[in-house]
Design an enzyme around this catalytic site. Structure first.
Site, short mmCIF file in Angstrom:
data_model
loop_
_atom_site.label_atom_id
_atom_site.label_comp_id
_atom_site.label_asym_id
_atom_site.label_seq_id
_atom_site.Cartn_x
_atom_site.Cartn_y
_atom_site.Cartn_z
N SER A 142 3.91 -2.29 -2.73
CA SER A 142 2.56 -1.75 -2.75
C SER A 142 2.37 -0.52 -2.81
CB SER A 142 2.11 -2.37 -1.22
OG SER A 142 0.66 -1.49 -1.02
N TYR A 155 2.67 -0.80 7.91
CA TYR A 155 2.82 -1.26 6.46
C TYR A 155 3.19 -0.24 5.54
CZ TYR A 155 1.09 -4.35 2.63
OH TYR A 155 1.13 -5.36 1.79
N LYS A 159 6.57 -0.71 3.32
CA LYS A 159 6.76 -0.78 1.95
C LYS A 159 7.39 0.47 1.39
CE LYS A 159 4.26 -4.52 1.11
NZ LYS A 159 4.99 -5.77 0.56
#
Length: 262
Positions: A142, A155, A159
């Site tokens: 991402s 997150y 990532k």
């Protein structure tokens, strides 16, 4: 693109980008094993693939469980004879300020998003090494790996780790002719996004992006399938941005609406 005779395993394929990736690989001729946490979701995607005349399987597994992932890869090989392609798309994300975050959700985000990708990478690489015929692994990462998006610390961290994981693995596996690549999807219209945003919020935010809209899962899936194609055999350690130009606007940060209070 011809993936005839290839066996692929796609995690998080019950919906969203994972499901679109499973469909794209299936259309290219691969036998696709669909993984999802929920049995019903995995079976639903596999049923769609079979309805299109393709061979498919379904396995419900929590990818944050290393032993379960290793057992899943072993089951794929037992039922379909081999494993040539692995796509890590399973993800979990809670969005809160890190200093207020529920640590169960914070840990779950990292366990699924980072460790889940690692467990699939490790287990599939070991199987491909044993087969001795190379392979392709794609980790769906991402732009969060590079952009410090507020309320997404877990997150973002996960990532960023996935990116380094993929690049390091590409070097360590090159001698085995196993290619490892990363995909950075832009803001994509998936059920996961609708966990946080309403239709109106997504439309407004999408209109402010460089291409004026959110991506569709099938657009990301085409890139994943391209990287898995044997004709792409000189691509490894690459980060394929399919983000509609969102990372080009760092100087004027892309809009990030706050989740609706539901």
């Amino acid at each position: 693109m011809d993936l005839s005779g290839k066996v692929a395993l796609v995690t998080g394929a019950g919906r969203g980008i994972g499901r679109a990736a499973a469909e794209a690989l299936s259309r290219a001729g691969a036998t696709v094993v669909v993984n999802d946490l929920r049995e019903a979701d995995a079976q639903a995607t596999a049923d769609v693939l079979r309805a299109g005349g393709h061979k498919a399987g379904a396995i419900a597994t929590d990818v944050s469980d290393q032993q379960a992932v290793e057992a899943m890869v072993a089951r794929v090989v037992k039922e379909f004879g081999r494993l040539d392609i692995a796509v890590s798309s399973a993800v979990y994300s809670d969005r809160e300020l890190f200093y207020e975050a529920n640590m169960d959700g914070f840990s779950r985000t990292i366990n699924v998003t980072m460790w889940g990708a690692f467990y699939l990478l490790r287990a599939s690489a070991r199987q491909m090494i044993a087969q001795g015929e190379g392979g392709s692994i794609v980790l769906v990462s991402s732009p969060h790996a590079e952009l410090a998006v507020p309320k997404s610390m877990a997150y973002n961290m996960a990532k960023a780790a996935v990116d380094h994981m993929g690049r390091t693995a590409s070097l360590e596996l090159a001698e085995h002719n196993i290619r490892v690549n990363l995909v950075h999807p832009g803001w994509t219209d998936t059920p996961g996004e609708r966990k946080f945003f309403s239709d109106d919020e997504l439309k407004v935010a999408g209109a402010a992006l460089p291409l004026g809209r959110l991506a569709q899962p099938a657009e990301i899936a085409r890139g994943i399938a391209f990287l898995c194609d044997p004709a792409s055999d000189y691509i490894t350690g690459a980060t394929f941005r399919i983000d509609g130009g969102v990372t080009l606007v760092r100087g004027r940060a892309a809009p990030t609406p706050q989740p609706s209070e539901k």
